[in-house]
Design a protein around this motif. Structure first.
Motif, short mmCIF file in Angstrom:
data_model
loop_
_atom_site.label_atom_id
_atom_site.label_comp_id
_atom_site.label_asym_id
_atom_site.label_seq_id
_atom_site.Cartn_x
_atom_site.Cartn_y
_atom_site.Cartn_z
N GLN A 292 -10.00 33.78 -47.29
CA GLN A 292 -11.00 34.58 -47.53
C GLN A 292 -11.28 35.61 -46.30
OE1 GLN A 292 -14.35 31.75 -47.62
NE2 GLN A 292 -14.24 31.89 -49.71
N SER A 293 -11.73 36.84 -46.76
CA SER A 293 -11.96 37.91 -45.45
C SER A 293 -13.09 38.58 -45.95
CB SER A 293 -10.35 38.82 -45.87
OG SER A 293 -10.51 39.58 -46.87
N ASP A 294 -13.42 39.50 -44.73
CA ASP A 294 -14.72 40.26 -45.00
C ASP A 294 -14.45 41.74 -44.59
OD1 ASP A 294 -17.31 41.31 -44.72
OD2 ASP A 294 -18.04 39.87 -43.78
N LEU A 295 -13.73 42.35 -45.56
CA LEU A 295 -13.45 43.92 -45.16
C LEU A 295 -14.61 44.62 -44.65
CD1 LEU A 295 -11.07 45.71 -45.17
CD2 LEU A 295 -11.43 46.32 -47.62
N GLN A 296 -15.55 44.58 -45.10
CA GLN A 296 -16.73 45.42 -44.81
C GLN A 296 -17.09 45.19 -43.29
OE1 GLN A 296 -20.38 44.90 -46.95
NE2 GLN A 296 -21.44 46.42 -45.96
N LYS A 297 -16.97 43.91 -42.79
CA LYS A 297 -17.18 43.53 -41.33
C LYS A 297 -16.05 44.35 -40.48
CE LYS A 297 -17.64 39.66 -38.26
NZ LYS A 297 -17.66 38.35 -38.05
N VAL A 298 -14.66 44.28 -41.14
CA VAL A 298 -13.63 44.89 -40.41
C VAL A 298 -13.90 46.19 -40.28
CG1 VAL A 298 -11.24 45.15 -40.29
CG2 VAL A 298 -12.00 43.06 -40.99
N GLU A 299 -14.24 46.90 -41.35
CA GLU A 299 -14.40 48.49 -41.36
C GLU A 299 -15.51 48.81 -40.25
OE1 GLU A 299 -15.04 50.83 -45.34
OE2 GLU A 299 -14.77 48.72 -46.05
N GLN A 300 -16.81 47.86 -40.27
CA GLN A 300 -17.65 48.30 -39.41
C GLN A 300 -17.09 48.23 -37.92
OE1 GLN A 300 -20.89 49.18 -40.35
NE2 GLN A 300 -20.94 49.91 -38.20
N ALA A 301 -16.26 47.33 -37.51
CA ALA A 301 -15.73 47.29 -36.06
C ALA A 301 -15.01 48.48 -35.80
CB ALA A 301 -14.76 46.00 -36.01
N PHE A 302 -14.02 48.98 -36.93
CA PHE A 302 -13.18 50.14 -36.63
C PHE A 302 -14.46 51.18 -36.41
CE2 PHE A 302 -9.58 47.77 -37.79
CZ PHE A 302 -8.71 48.12 -37.22
N GLU A 303 -15.25 51.56 -37.31
CA GLU A 303 -16.28 52.57 -37.30
C GLU A 303 -16.88 52.57 -35.76
OE1 GLU A 303 -17.98 55.60 -38.95
OE2 GLU A 303 -17.34 54.33 -40.24
N ASN A 304 -17.28 51.41 -35.20
CA ASN A 304 -17.92 51.18 -34.17
C ASN A 304 -17.19 51.80 -32.99
OD1 ASN A 304 -20.28 50.06 -35.53
ND2 ASN A 304 -19.91 47.93 -34.78
N ASN A 305 -15.95 51.55 -33.24
CA ASN A 305 -14.86 51.83 -32.07
C ASN A 305 -14.25 53.21 -32.12
OD1 ASN A 305 -14.33 49.51 -29.99
ND2 ASN A 305 -14.71 48.47 -32.14
N LYS A 306 -14.93 54.13 -33.38
CA LYS A 306 -14.36 55.46 -33.39
C LYS A 306 -12.86 55.39 -33.68
CE LYS A 306 -18.47 57.69 -31.45
NZ LYS A 306 -19.25 56.39 -31.37
N ILE A 307 -12.36 54.60 -34.27
CA ILE A 307 -10.73 54.55 -34.65
C ILE A 307 -10.60 54.96 -35.93
CG2 ILE A 307 -8.88 53.16 -34.87
CD1 ILE A 307 -9.89 51.16 -32.95
N GLU A 308 -9.97 55.94 -36.16
CA GLU A 308 -9.67 56.62 -37.70
C GLU A 308 -8.98 55.51 -38.54
OE1 GLU A 308 -7.09 60.12 -40.09
OE2 GLU A 308 -7.31 59.92 -37.81
N TYR A 309 -9.70 55.31 -39.81
CA TYR A 309 -9.02 54.19 -40.58
C TYR A 309 -9.28 54.51 -42.04
CZ TYR A 309 -13.96 52.84 -41.72
OH TYR A 309 -15.08 52.84 -42.07
N CYS A 310 -8.43 54.05 -42.85
CA CYS A 310 -8.54 53.91 -44.24
C CYS A 310 -8.58 52.67 -44.71
CB CYS A 310 -7.58 54.41 -44.83
SG CYS A 310 -7.24 54.55 -46.66
N ALA A 311 -9.54 52.03 -45.73
CA ALA A 311 -9.91 50.73 -46.07
C ALA A 311 -9.75 50.64 -47.62
CB ALA A 311 -11.07 50.32 -45.68
N ASP A 312 -9.05 49.51 -47.99
CA ASP A 312 -8.97 49.31 -49.23
C ASP A 312 -8.48 47.89 -49.56
OD1 ASP A 312 -8.07 49.19 -52.21
OD2 ASP A 312 -6.95 51.28 -51.90
N THR A 313 -9.45 47.22 -50.65
CA THR A 313 -8.92 45.68 -50.73
C THR A 313 -7.57 45.71 -51.62
OG1 THR A 313 -10.32 46.12 -52.95
CG2 THR A 313 -11.21 45.09 -51.09
N ASP A 314 -7.03 46.92 -52.00
CA ASP A 314 -5.67 46.52 -52.72
C ASP A 314 -4.50 46.45 -51.54
OD1 ASP A 314 -3.09 46.96 -54.09
OD2 ASP A 314 -4.02 48.40 -55.41
N PHE A 315 -4.30 45.36 -51.17
CA PHE A 315 -3.26 45.20 -50.06
C PHE A 315 -1.85 45.77 -50.25
CE2 PHE A 315 -3.27 41.07 -52.33
CZ PHE A 315 -2.15 41.02 -52.59
#
Length: 461
Positions: free
Chosen positions: A402-425
């Protein structure tokens, strides 16, 4: 480790195993005890005692220590069974001869023996009297049978979770090893490092030497000292017997001298050895020097007459898939400099991963492929990537955890790290590799062994 094609019998056996509760996939409380293992081992003629063994616990590094001990024993001429977790591609990787898969004959014979024993037991008891047996317990029993049927001279066992009530804790080892302790699995092991240390200390056996890594807290050291004293077990702390501080890069006993690609030259001094050990490691990172010392001390304790040259050669040959494993990218991605597979998934382990990345590849661009289980402290982990990566591709760690991608996205957002998120691993694995190839970067795959497994399976195709 090279995989061997599984035939129909082994595929059916794995399907049968998967019908039992797998704690790794579905954690549950109050599912730990030893009497089930003891009962089944008694039915199997106490197969766990077939050959001398080494038992290794700890919050981190235990897989590396097991691999090093196994490699040294093999170099000394002993057939050595190695039981580690997790696996990357096939569960048979967990049960090997120094990371080389055993013969199909051994796997099939052991599978038939285990299944017959379990089914006979289940059929002879009522559901009310039946205590459930878990996937990990079955696989541990399977390892015991495999090592006996393969005629191993030694076996090295890595604990799964904790130690005191771990399924592996029915072996009677010649020596015990315990790595550093940190907060982990607090819902099962306790909410302080002292409580967790008490669980790990459960592998200490009466009169059996135990070697313990340096610990951050004196209270943790005291837990181990007190338990060893209760059991009259000789206890040695690596940083004491090697006359070293915990700062291995500057100490007299641990000297990582030169990093070059995936090799690290080391020197270890101790009164246990007739002379300083000097060798290279295929492992990278300062912490691995301490793991090497622990492994060397454990073997020297069991085999006092072993030649230091054999220890050095064994350490030099040791490796472990998915632990800062450097791999070449697929041929059509020629601009990607390298792929680093690292299953690190805690703050401390990912800290060490990033430290090693900086040591080895300070002048190279890094593209990150990251996923983690729901229970991981992403708010602490994600800042470790800041200012060290070009871009992050974040996803879920496959379909098991089980994972929480939304929480991970928020952590990268808070640290101003450029990212791309997708549940399709699967798509994200490809996207990350494309980006590393396009920018002539190194691809770092980390955060979960399940992600490492999915990436290796996909990219190896």
């Amino acid at each position: 480790m090279k995989n061997t094609a599984q035939d129909k019998d082994l595929i059916q056996f794995e399907e049968w195993l998967n019908s039992f509760l797998n704690f790794e996939k579905l954690p549950q409380k109050n599912m730990f005890w030893l009497d089930t293992m003891q009962h089944y081992c008694s039915l199997l003629d106490n197969v766990q005692n077939f050959c001398p063994s080494v038992h290794v616990a700890g919050s981190k590094g235990k897989g590396s220590v097991c691999a090093m001990i196994s490699s040294i024993l093999e170099e000394a001429g002993y057939k050595t069974g190695l039981y580690t977790s997790p696996h990357i591609i096939t569960f048979l990787e967990r049960i090997s001869r120094n990371q080389k898969l055993l013969s199909k004959r051994v796997y099939k014979k052991s599978a038939a023996q285990l299944r017959e024993c379990v089914l006979n037991e289940l059929n002879s008891t009522t559901e009310k009297d039946r205590r459930p047996i878990t996937w990990f317990e079955l696989v541990t029993l399977y390892a015991f049978l495999c090592f006996k049927n393969a005629g191993m001279d030694y076996a090295v066992y890595e604990t799964g979770l904790g130690g005191r009530l771990d399924a592996t804790n029915i072996v009677n080892p010649k020596v015990c090893c315990i790595g550093p302790i940190e907060l982990e699995h607090t819902e099962f092991l306790g909410d302080t490092v002292d409580k967790i240390a008490a669980e790990k200390a459960g592998i200490i056996k009466p009169g059996t030497p135990v070697f313990v890594q340096a610990q951050e807290k004196e209270s943790v050291r005291k837990v181990f000292i007190d338990r060893a004293k209760e059991l009259n077990a000789p206890i040695y702390f690596v940083d004491e017997v090697c006359k070293s501080s915990i700062k291995y890069t500057s100490s007299d006993s641990f000297k990582p001298k030169i990093f070059r690609k995936s090799f690290m030259e080391i020197e270890i001094k101790s009164d246990f050895f007739r002379r300083p050990l000097k060798t290279t490691l295929r492992f990278t990172g300062d912490v691995q020097v301490n793991n090497a010392a622990l492994a060397a001390l454990a073997v020297k304790s069991m085999l006092p007459d072993i030649d230091e040259k054999i220890i050095e050669k064994g350490l030099a040959k040791a490796c472990l898939p998915g632990r800062f494993e450097l791999s070449r990218p697929p041929k059509k991605f020629r601009n990607c400099l390298s792929i680093i597979y690292d299953g690190a998934h805690t703050f401390n382990s990912i800290s060490l991963t990033m430290q090693t990345v900086r040591e080895l590849f300070a002048d190279k661009k890094i593209v990150l492929l990251f996923a983690c289980a729901k229970d991981k402290d992403v708010d602490s982990i994600v800042p470790l990537f800041k200012n060290h990566i070009e871009k992050a591709f974040i996803t879920i760690p496959g379909l098991v955890k089980q994972s929480d991608l939304q929480k991970v996205e928020q952590a990268f957002e808070n640290n101003k790290i450029e990212y791309c998120a997708d549940t399709d691993f699967k798509a994200q694995i490809k996207n990350a590799l494309d980006a590393a190839d396009r920018t002539k970067s190194i691809l770092l795959v980390t955060g979960s062994f399940y992600l490492v497994s999915e990436a290796k399976k996909l990219l190896n195709q």
